[in-house]
Every structure is written in C-alpha cells, then in structure tokens.
Design a protein around this motif. Structure first.
Motif, PDB file in Angstrom:
ATOM      1  N   ALA A   1      13.476  -8.140   0.365  1.00 51.63           N
ATOM      2  CA  ALA A   1      12.120  -8.536  -0.018  1.00 51.63           C
ATOM      3  C   ALA A   1      11.207  -7.310  -0.021  1.00 51.63           C
ATOM      4  CB  ALA A   1      11.578  -9.583   0.944  1.00 51.63           C
ATOM      5  N   VAL A   2      10.260  -7.294  -0.953  1.00 51.25           N
ATOM      6  CA  VAL A   2       9.289  -6.200  -1.034  1.00 51.25           C
ATOM      7  C   VAL A   2       7.883  -6.794  -1.041  1.00 51.25           C
ATOM      8  CG1 VAL A   2       8.436  -4.247  -2.394  1.00 51.25           C
ATOM      9  CG2 VAL A   2      10.899  -4.728  -2.306  1.00 51.25           C
ATOM     10  N   TYR A   3       7.005  -6.180  -0.241  1.00 46.90           N
ATOM     11  CA  TYR A   3       5.613  -6.646  -0.130  1.00 46.90           C
ATOM     12  C   TYR A   3       4.648  -5.510  -0.457  1.00 46.90           C
ATOM     13  CZ  TYR A   3       6.893 -11.113   1.898  1.00 46.90           C
ATOM     14  OH  TYR A   3       7.394 -12.368   2.075  1.00 46.90           O
ATOM     15  N   GLN A   4       3.479  -5.903  -0.932  1.00 40.45           N
ATOM     16  CA  GLN A   4       2.380  -4.961  -1.113  1.00 40.45           C
ATOM     17  C   GLN A   4       1.139  -5.533  -0.439  1.00 40.45           C
ATOM     18  OE1 GLN A   4       1.635  -4.601  -5.311  1.00 40.45           O
ATOM     19  NE2 GLN A   4       0.778  -6.653  -5.517  1.00 40.45           N
ATOM     20  N   ILE A   5       0.148  -4.675  -0.243  1.00 35.46           N
ATOM     21  CA  ILE A   5      -1.113  -5.105   0.351  1.00 35.46           C
ATOM     22  C   ILE A   5      -2.149  -5.264  -0.762  1.00 35.46           C
ATOM     23  CG2 ILE A   5      -2.971  -4.486   1.941  1.00 35.46           C
ATOM     24  CD1 ILE A   5      -0.960  -2.990   3.614  1.00 35.46           C
ATOM     25  N   VAL A   6      -2.825  -6.427  -0.742  1.00 35.50           N
ATOM     26  CA  VAL A   6      -3.877  -6.701  -1.722  1.00 35.50           C
ATOM     27  C   VAL A   6      -5.128  -7.176  -0.996  1.00 35.50           C
ATOM     28  CG1 VAL A   6      -2.218  -7.292  -3.531  1.00 35.50           C
ATOM     29  CG2 VAL A   6      -3.133  -9.101  -2.066  1.00 35.50           C
ATOM     30  N   ASP A   7      -6.259  -7.225  -1.734  1.00 37.32           N
ATOM     31  CA  ASP A   7      -7.488  -7.745  -1.152  1.00 37.32           C
ATOM     32  C   ASP A   7      -7.639  -9.229  -1.500  1.00 37.32           C
ATOM     33  OD1 ASP A   7      -8.410  -7.883  -3.786  1.00 37.32           O
ATOM     34  OD2 ASP A   7      -9.678  -6.100  -3.615  1.00 37.32           O
ATOM     35  N   ALA A   8      -8.799  -9.815  -1.152  1.00 34.11           N
ATOM     36  CA  ALA A   8      -9.003 -11.253  -1.338  1.00 34.11           C
ATOM     37  C   ALA A   8      -8.939 -11.666  -2.806  1.00 34.11           C
ATOM     38  CB  ALA A   8     -10.352 -11.659  -0.744  1.00 34.11           C
ATOM     39  N   GLU A   9      -9.280 -10.733  -3.708  1.00 30.72           N
ATOM     40  CA  GLU A   9      -9.241 -11.026  -5.143  1.00 30.72           C
ATOM     41  C   GLU A   9      -7.879 -10.723  -5.762  1.00 30.72           C
ATOM     42  OE1 GLU A   9     -12.005  -9.293  -3.780  1.00 30.72           O
ATOM     43  OE2 GLU A   9     -12.901 -11.291  -3.664  1.00 30.72           O
ATOM     44  N   GLY A  10      -6.942 -10.271  -4.938  1.00 27.40           N
ATOM     45  CA  GLY A  10      -5.620  -9.953  -5.445  1.00 27.40           C
ATOM     46  C   GLY A  10      -5.476  -8.543  -5.978  1.00 27.40           C
ATOM     47  N   ASN A  11      -6.520  -7.718  -5.805  1.00 30.42           N
ATOM     48  CA  ASN A  11      -6.451  -6.330  -6.247  1.00 30.42           C
ATOM     49  C   ASN A  11      -5.574  -5.513  -5.314  1.00 30.42           C
ATOM     50  OD1 ASN A  11      -8.423  -6.723  -8.373  1.00 30.42           O
ATOM     51  ND2 ASN A  11      -9.959  -6.816  -6.741  1.00 30.42           N
ATOM     52  N   LYS A  12      -4.783  -4.627  -5.874  1.00 29.11           N
ATOM     53  CA  LYS A  12      -3.904  -3.794  -5.059  1.00 29.11           C
ATOM     54  C   LYS A  12      -4.727  -2.816  -4.225  1.00 29.11           C
ATOM     55  CE  LYS A  12      -0.300  -4.019  -8.596  1.00 29.11           C
ATOM     56  NZ  LYS A  12       0.494  -3.236  -9.584  1.00 29.11           N
ATOM     57  N   VAL A  13      -4.402  -2.712  -2.957  1.00 24.50           N
ATOM     58  CA  VAL A  13      -5.076  -1.770  -2.065  1.00 24.50           C
ATOM     59  C   VAL A  13      -4.380  -0.418  -2.167  1.00 24.50           C
ATOM     60  CG1 VAL A  13      -5.668  -1.275   0.341  1.00 24.50           C
ATOM     61  CG2 VAL A  13      -5.817  -3.620  -0.525  1.00 24.50           C
ATOM     62  N   LYS A  14      -5.184   0.642  -2.238  1.00 24.82           N
ATOM     63  CA  LYS A  14      -4.652   1.987  -2.425  1.00 24.82           C
ATOM     64  C   LYS A  14      -4.678   2.776  -1.111  1.00 24.82           C
ATOM     65  CE  LYS A  14      -4.698   1.340  -6.982  1.00 24.82           C
ATOM     66  NZ  LYS A  14      -3.481   1.281  -7.827  1.00 24.82           N
ATOM     67  N   ASP A  15      -3.793   3.764  -1.013  1.00 31.65           N
ATOM     68  CA  ASP A  15      -3.825   4.672   0.124  1.00 31.65           C
ATOM     69  C   ASP A  15      -4.734   5.860  -0.189  1.00 31.65           C
ATOM     70  OD1 ASP A  15      -2.411   6.406  -1.526  1.00 31.65           O
ATOM     71  OD2 ASP A  15      -0.491   6.070  -0.529  1.00 31.65           O
ATOM     72  N   ASP A  16      -4.756   6.856   0.690  1.00 29.84           N
ATOM     73  CA  ASP A  16      -5.641   8.014   0.520  1.00 29.84           C
ATOM     74  C   ASP A  16      -5.370   8.790  -0.765  1.00 29.84           C
ATOM     75  OD1 ASP A  16      -6.943   7.477   2.835  1.00 29.84           O
ATOM     76  OD2 ASP A  16      -5.906   8.972   4.050  1.00 29.84           O
ATOM     77  N   LEU A  17      -4.147   8.703  -1.257  1.00 29.16           N
ATOM     78  CA  LEU A  17      -3.765   9.453  -2.459  1.00 29.16           C
ATOM     79  C   LEU A  17      -3.920   8.624  -3.731  1.00 29.16           C
ATOM     80  CD1 LEU A  17      -0.572  11.237  -1.073  1.00 29.16           C
ATOM     81  CD2 LEU A  17      -2.902  12.149  -1.238  1.00 29.16           C
ATOM     82  N   GLY A  18      -4.436   7.395  -3.583  1.00 33.66           N
ATOM     83  CA  GLY A  18      -4.625   6.533  -4.744  1.00 33.66           C
ATOM     84  C   GLY A  18      -3.399   5.742  -5.144  1.00 33.66           C
ATOM     85  N   ASN A  19      -2.374   5.723  -4.286  1.00 34.76           N
ATOM     86  CA  ASN A  19      -1.158   4.975  -4.584  1.00 34.76           C
ATOM     87  C   ASN A  19      -1.228   3.561  -4.016  1.00 34.76           C
ATOM     88  OD1 ASN A  19       0.127   7.310  -5.732  1.00 34.76           O
ATOM     89  ND2 ASN A  19       0.507   8.043  -3.656  1.00 34.76           N
ATOM     90  N   ASP A  20      -0.570   2.610  -4.708  1.00 33.74           N
ATOM     91  CA  ASP A  20      -0.471   1.256  -4.170  1.00 33.74           C
ATOM     92  C   ASP A  20       0.240   1.307  -2.820  1.00 33.74           C
ATOM     93  OD1 ASP A  20      -1.509   0.523  -6.606  1.00 33.74           O
ATOM     94  OD2 ASP A  20       0.393  -0.227  -7.414  1.00 33.74           O
ATOM     95  N   ILE A  21      -0.206   0.457  -1.897  1.00 36.70           N
ATOM     96  CA  ILE A  21       0.457   0.388  -0.590  1.00 36.70           C
ATOM     97  C   ILE A  21       1.565  -0.656  -0.685  1.00 36.70           C
ATOM     98  CG2 ILE A  21       0.201  -0.039   1.874  1.00 36.70           C
ATOM     99  CD1 ILE A  21      -2.695   0.855   1.659  1.00 36.70           C
ATOM    100  N   VAL A  22       2.800  -0.182  -0.783  1.00 43.04           N
ATOM    101  CA  VAL A  22       3.973  -1.035  -0.972  1.00 43.04           C
ATOM    102  C   VAL A  22       4.974  -0.750   0.143  1.00 43.04           C
ATOM    103  CG1 VAL A  22       5.867  -1.653  -2.516  1.00 43.04           C
ATOM    104  CG2 VAL A  22       3.630  -1.056  -3.471  1.00 43.04           C
ATOM    105  N   PHE A  23       5.502  -1.801   0.735  1.00 45.16           N
ATOM    106  CA  PHE A  23       6.501  -1.663   1.799  1.00 45.16           C
ATOM    107  C   PHE A  23       7.886  -1.411   1.220  1.00 45.16           C
ATOM    108  CE2 PHE A  23       3.057  -3.894   3.740  1.00 45.16           C
ATOM    109  CZ  PHE A  23       3.119  -3.639   5.096  1.00 45.16           C
ATOM    110  N   PRO A  24       8.743  -0.708   1.950  1.00 42.79           N
ATOM    111  CA  PRO A  24      10.151  -0.627   1.545  1.00 42.79           C
ATOM    112  C   PRO A  24      10.785  -2.022   1.582  1.00 42.79           C
ATOM    113  CG  PRO A  24       9.635   0.951   3.293  1.00 42.79           C
ATOM    114  CD  PRO A  24       8.469   0.029   3.198  1.00 42.79           C
ATOM    115  N   GLU A  25      11.917  -2.189   0.932  1.00 43.26           N
ATOM    116  CA  GLU A  25      12.638  -3.467   1.008  1.00 43.26           C
ATOM    117  C   GLU A  25      12.971  -3.798   2.463  1.00 43.26           C
ATOM    118  OE1 GLU A  25      16.172  -3.674  -1.283  1.00 43.26           O
ATOM    119  OE2 GLU A  25      15.127  -3.770  -3.219  1.00 43.26           O
ATOM    120  N   THR A  26      12.910  -5.092   2.786  1.00 42.78           N
ATOM    121  CA  THR A  26      13.359  -5.514   4.110  1.00 42.78           C
ATOM    122  C   THR A  26      14.838  -5.162   4.275  1.00 42.78           C
ATOM    123  OG1 THR A  26      13.736  -7.757   3.242  1.00 42.78           O
ATOM    124  CG2 THR A  26      11.666  -7.358   4.404  1.00 42.78           C
TER     125      THR A  26
END
Length: 218
Positions: free
Chosen positions: A139-164
């Motif tokens: 499974a792979v997850y990402q972090i989003v806000d209340a509107e479903g927008n992808k949350v970015k890290d300091d470098l402007g990349n989507d915050i995505v977890f590695p596969e479980t």
C-alpha cells in the motif's frame, strides 16, 4: 548591576527567531521593579509586570535587560513560533556584587536560547479488515489537506510514503509540517484489495514533536 542580553535562535541554522514571548520571574519583587528592556536595535520593549514576574515579546534582534537587582531568576519561553519547540527554562542568579551565576558558575551575561525545529515521524500499519493479524504489503499513502490538495515538503515535492512492507508498515521521518489537520490518502492498494477512498485525519499540534502512529484497516 549587569546588562543581560537575550537571543532566541533556531538550534540548527542559528538564525534569530521573531515574536518570542518570554517570562522573567524573580524571588524578590523589588529586584525587577526598576528594569528596562530594549531590543537589539535600541527600541524600548513594552513589558507587563505582575508582582515578581515580567513578560515581554522579543523580535529577531533579541533583547537587553538592565536594572536587575541581586536575586534568583528564571527565564522561560512562553510563546515561540509554531514550528519550534520551546527552549529549556533558564535559571540564574545575580549576586550583590553584580556577578551573573548559572549552575553555580560565573556566567557570561549573554543568554542564547536554542529552539529545535519541530520534526515529526509518522508510521502507518496496514491491516486486513477481517484478519487483524494479517498485515498488508504494497500500500502507498500520501498526505493531503482538507480539500484533497497534495501537501508538499520543503523542496516542493509531494509527501508520499514508501510502500508498506511485509509487516504492513511504512514510515516517514523528520517531516516539517505546520500545525493543523492533515489526511492520509491511499494512492495504491495492496494486491487483490480495492483502493480506499477514505481520508484518515491526523493533527500536528503547535510546539509539539509528538510522533504519530496510525493503523489503517482495508
């Protein structure tokens, strides 16, 4: 009597912090009665006095305190920018001869309060809905806000977890997120499982580096 210089800094970058509220407490009321507080660029800082306590806000130029009389003191950060932890309380003494003493040692009269940036670790465990001892890989997850927008890290990349992994676990460390509510959204389901549309909320609390663990059932 000595002048006490105070600066509040980012522990890693050493940059001075802005809008830090401090509280100075004395064991003798008269020891703070005549104090004056000015900023590093010479501006008078307004302070609130209440018996043996005085509170004031410091900008990124720091502060200089004059007029302190001999007594025991504690200096505490009571408000810091949301993305920082508070520095430890500082205790010191001014002797009748005007020496500043910290931990029974004569001290420099410049106090530097170091504030660590808040960094959060988030761990997810993916579990089968019918077999709680069955952990799900892939499974792979990402972090989003209340509107479903992808949350970015300091470098402007989507915050995505590695596969479980085979134990159903995935983890991200040292995330810097502003205080607020965020959501974990599945973007890849484990093999033979349906992609979930559910957004799992979690909250980042101001001035707290408490780690987050979340079990998610599929």
């Amino acid at each position: 009597m000595p002048e006490i210089k105070i600066t509040n800094i980012d522990k890693m970058t050493k940059n001075q912090l802005n809008k830090v509220k401090l509280k100075l407490v004395s064991n003798i009321t008269k020891s703070i009665r005549e104090i004056k507080i000015i900023s590093g660029d010479g501006q008078v800082i307004e302070a609130t006095r209440n018996g043996k306590e005085v509170t004031f806000e410091v900008d990124n130029t720091g502060a200089i305190i004059t007029g302190l009389q001999s007594a025991d003191f504690t200096l505490t950060q009571i408000e810091v920018p949301n993305e920082y932890e508070k520095a430890p309380e500082l205790s010191f003494k001014i002797t009748k001869a005007g020496a500043v003493v910290v931990n029974e040692q004569i001290s420099n009269v410049s106090f530097v309060l170091e504030n660590p940036q808040i960094k959060i670790n988030i761990e997810i465990t993916k579990i089968d809905s019918e077999q709680s001892d069955k952990k799900l890989a892939g499974a792979v997850y990402q972090i989003v806000d209340a509107e479903g927008n992808k949350v970015k890290d300091d470098l402007g990349n989507d915050i995505v977890f590695p596969e479980t992994n085979s134990e159903g676990i995935t983890r991200l460390e040292n995330l810097k997120l502003a205080p607020g509510t965020y959501y974990l959204q599945e973007i890849k389901a484990p093999e033979n499982y349906k992609l979930s549309n559910e957004k799992i909320p979690f909250t980042i609390v101001a001035n707290s580096s408490e780690n987050i663990t979340q079990e998610i059932i599929n």
